[in-house]
Design a protein around this motif. Structure first.
Motif, PDB file in Angstrom:
ATOM      1  N   ASP A   1      -0.366   6.968   2.236  1.00 31.51           N
ATOM      2  CA  ASP A   1      -1.564   7.976   2.442  1.00 31.51           C
ATOM      3  C   ASP A   1      -1.331   9.404   2.257  1.00 31.51           C
ATOM      4  O   ASP A   1      -1.143   9.929   3.470  1.00 31.51           O
ATOM      5  CB  ASP A   1      -2.575   7.491   3.155  1.00 31.51           C
ATOM      6  CG  ASP A   1      -4.147   7.993   2.854  1.00 31.51           C
ATOM      7  OD1 ASP A   1      -4.117   8.658   1.708  1.00 31.51           O
ATOM      8  OD2 ASP A   1      -5.095   7.857   3.409  1.00 31.51           O
TER       9      ASP A   1
ATOM     10  N   GLU B   1      -6.718   6.939  -2.211  1.00 31.77           N
ATOM     11  CA  GLU B   1      -6.934   6.385  -3.562  1.00 31.77           C
ATOM     12  C   GLU B   1      -8.483   6.032  -3.656  1.00 31.77           C
ATOM     13  O   GLU B   1      -9.061   6.106  -4.653  1.00 31.77           O
ATOM     14  CB  GLU B   1      -5.875   5.299  -3.589  1.00 31.77           C
ATOM     15  CG  GLU B   1      -4.458   5.394  -3.908  1.00 31.77           C
ATOM     16  CD  GLU B   1      -3.369   4.633  -3.731  1.00 31.77           C
ATOM     17  OE1 GLU B   1      -2.679   4.586  -4.443  1.00 31.77           O
ATOM     18  OE2 GLU B   1      -3.669   3.500  -3.026  1.00 31.77           O
ATOM     19  N   LEU B   2      -8.821   5.490  -2.459  1.00 32.51           N
ATOM     20  CA  LEU B   2     -10.234   5.072  -2.716  1.00 32.51           C
ATOM     21  C   LEU B   2     -11.372   6.111  -2.790  1.00 32.51           C
ATOM     22  O   LEU B   2     -12.276   5.924  -3.733  1.00 32.51           O
ATOM     23  CB  LEU B   2     -10.563   4.538  -1.347  1.00 32.51           C
ATOM     24  CG  LEU B   2     -10.345   2.877  -1.042  1.00 32.51           C
ATOM     25  CD1 LEU B   2     -10.460   2.383   0.347  1.00 32.51           C
ATOM     26  CD2 LEU B   2     -10.804   2.084  -2.219  1.00 32.51           C
TER      27      LEU B   2
ATOM     28  N   TYR C   1      -5.456  -0.319  -1.589  1.00 29.80           N
ATOM     29  CA  TYR C   1      -5.579   1.079  -1.653  1.00 29.80           C
ATOM     30  C   TYR C   1      -5.543   1.901  -0.424  1.00 29.80           C
ATOM     31  O   TYR C   1      -5.830   1.407   0.415  1.00 29.80           O
ATOM     32  CB  TYR C   1      -6.862   1.406  -2.588  1.00 29.80           C
ATOM     33  CG  TYR C   1      -7.099   0.617  -3.776  1.00 29.80           C
ATOM     34  CD1 TYR C   1      -6.235   1.127  -5.050  1.00 29.80           C
ATOM     35  CD2 TYR C   1      -7.922  -0.294  -4.158  1.00 29.80           C
ATOM     36  CE1 TYR C   1      -6.222   0.564  -6.010  1.00 29.80           C
ATOM     37  CE2 TYR C   1      -7.839  -0.940  -5.397  1.00 29.80           C
ATOM     38  CZ  TYR C   1      -7.171  -0.358  -6.463  1.00 29.80           C
ATOM     39  OH  TYR C   1      -7.216  -0.944  -7.757  1.00 29.80           O
TER      40      TYR C   1
ATOM     41  N   MET D   1       1.007  -1.351  -0.024  1.00 24.49           N
ATOM     42  CA  MET D   1      -0.022   0.013  -0.086  1.00 24.49           C
ATOM     43  C   MET D   1       0.833   1.057   0.022  1.00 24.49           C
ATOM     44  O   MET D   1       1.722   1.419   0.772  1.00 24.49           O
ATOM     45  CB  MET D   1      -0.962  -0.067   1.364  1.00 24.49           C
ATOM     46  CG  MET D   1      -1.966   1.271   1.295  1.00 24.49           C
ATOM     47  SD  MET D   1      -2.982   0.924   2.739  1.00 24.49           S
ATOM     48  CE  MET D   1      -1.895   1.623   4.076  1.00 24.49           C
TER      49      MET D   1
END
Lengths: 117, 280
Positions: free
Chosen positions: A4, B229-230, B225, A1
């Protein structure tokens, strides 16, 4: 992943993060109060007084006055609480979508249908 | 030990409540959605769950930004619905299951999930609409419930990977519960939709269909993800698919699809429904 990155920008999208939550707290708190019919009636009876009670800043007060969803989001509003504000005027999510995209409600509904093809 | 009879994932769009109240199930706009539930009703009659564990997200009925838990587990004897501000009908209360609530709470904390426990908890449309869809008729459904609420409102939201692990831990809590109860796990919300911003009306049919398929073939597929990204792939509110992912992850063995349905649009949303059971 992947890591973020909240700095990653998605066009036409404001991620409701800590920055927005801090900016919009008073506005969202007022909108959350509209779960109660009594509070909705109090807002309708005296909008200025109700906004003052929740200490909205000038930007939030102006966005509420204009019933403008994009301005409300820019002022820190979260759509789930804003929906309760929209409910006072009988606005549904297609009305809200049409306003934000600058379309008529019929054109917005046609766009939704087209997503299924 | 208790048994997970299966998992049902469904959209929870508020206007469904209005359509039910107005008896619009056979209306041309609504029937492609409501008809999807017929095989699931038959399946529920066959598997007869005693308890539903409902993984959903609150939209500002029980929780506000003053206190926003990442994961919250209900531990009440009864859960009430209430006025959400924009006028869907209020439905009768739901029975809780205190034993299963505490079994889940104890197991989750033991497995290092720092949850919030709620001995009082209102449940919003994300809980009530799926119940009305699965048990139509307007009366309280004939089963006990445990609500589990996931924050999909305020970023940072829990990652897909974390929600998947939460689901695995809930599954192990149910399967190690000393009870002969039959448990169905519900995951509600999605699929792709975005209500806010100039991107309002965004949906992503190819992604949704791939996600639905992945729940059978490779259930942790969506955990690749990040949350951002989601949002890009399924829209700001499409991230509710996290509830689907957690519900699916409660089933540890091989599974088979009982039924699925996908229809665009219901309100501003790509609607999805899926029922899964253990493959024997």
């Amino acid at each position: 992943m992947k890591k973020d990155g909240l700095e990653h920008k998605i066009p036409g999208t404001t991620i409701f993060d800590g920055t927005q939550a801090r900016k919009g707290y008073a506005l969202n708190k007022m909108c959350f109060s509209f779960n109660s019919a009594e509070n909705r009636a109090e807002f309708k009876a005296d909008e200025d007084a109700y906004c003052a009670k929740y200490a909205l800043n000038a930007q939030q007060r102006e966005a509420i006055r204009n019933r403008n969803v994009l301005q409300l989001i820019a002022a820190g509003g979260n759509i789930y609480y804003l929906a309760k504000f929209g409910g006072i005027f009988g606005l549904d999510v297609q009305d809200v979508g049409a306003q934000q995209t600058g379309m008529t409600k019929d054109a917005f509904k046609a766009k939704l249908l087209a997503a299924g093809r | 030990m208790a048994k997970i009879v299966g998992c049902i994932t469904t959209t929870h769009v508020p206007s469904i409540g209005g359509a039910i109240a107005k008896n619009l199930q056979h209306d041309p706009y609504w029937s492609p959605f409501f008809d999807g539930f017929t095989p699931v009703h038959a399946w529920l009659k066959k598997v007869k769950p005693d308890v539903a564990v409902v993984i959903y997200n609150d939209h500002g009925l029980n929780f506000f930004l003053d206190k926003m838990p990442t994961f919250a587990v209900g531990a009440a004897a009864q859960y009430r619905h209430a006025d959400e501000g924009w006028g869907i009908p209020i439905v009768p209360p739901f029975k809780g299951d205190l034993d299963l609530s505490w079994q889940i709470i104890n197991t989750l904390v033991e497995k290092e999930f720092d949850i919030v426990t709620c001995q009082e908890m209102l449940v919003d449309h994300a809980f009530t609409i799926p119940m009305s869809l699965l048990y139509p008729g307007g009366e309280s459904p004939p089963l006990r419930t445990v609500p589990i609420c996931v924050n999909t409102v305020q970023f940072p939201i829990p990652s897909a990977r974390r929600c998947y692990k939460l689901g695995e831990a809930i599954g192990s809590a149910i399967e190690s519960w000393d009870s002969d109860a039959r448990v169905v796990v519900l995951g509600t919300g999605g699929l792709s939709h975005q209500l806010d911003g100039e991107r309002a009306g965004f949906m992503n049919k190819p992604f949704d269909l791939q996600f639905i398929d992945s729940l059978i073939s490779q259930p942790d597929w969506a955990t690749q993800y990040s949350s951002t990204e989601l949002v890009e792939l399924v829209g700001s509110q499409g991230v509710e698919l996290l509830n689907w992912l957690a519900a699916r992850a409660t089933m540890s063995g091989k599974v088979r699809k009982v039924h699925s349905n996908y229809h665009i649009p219901i309100s501003n949303t790509a609607s999805g429904l899926m029922a899964i059971e253990p493959a024997h």
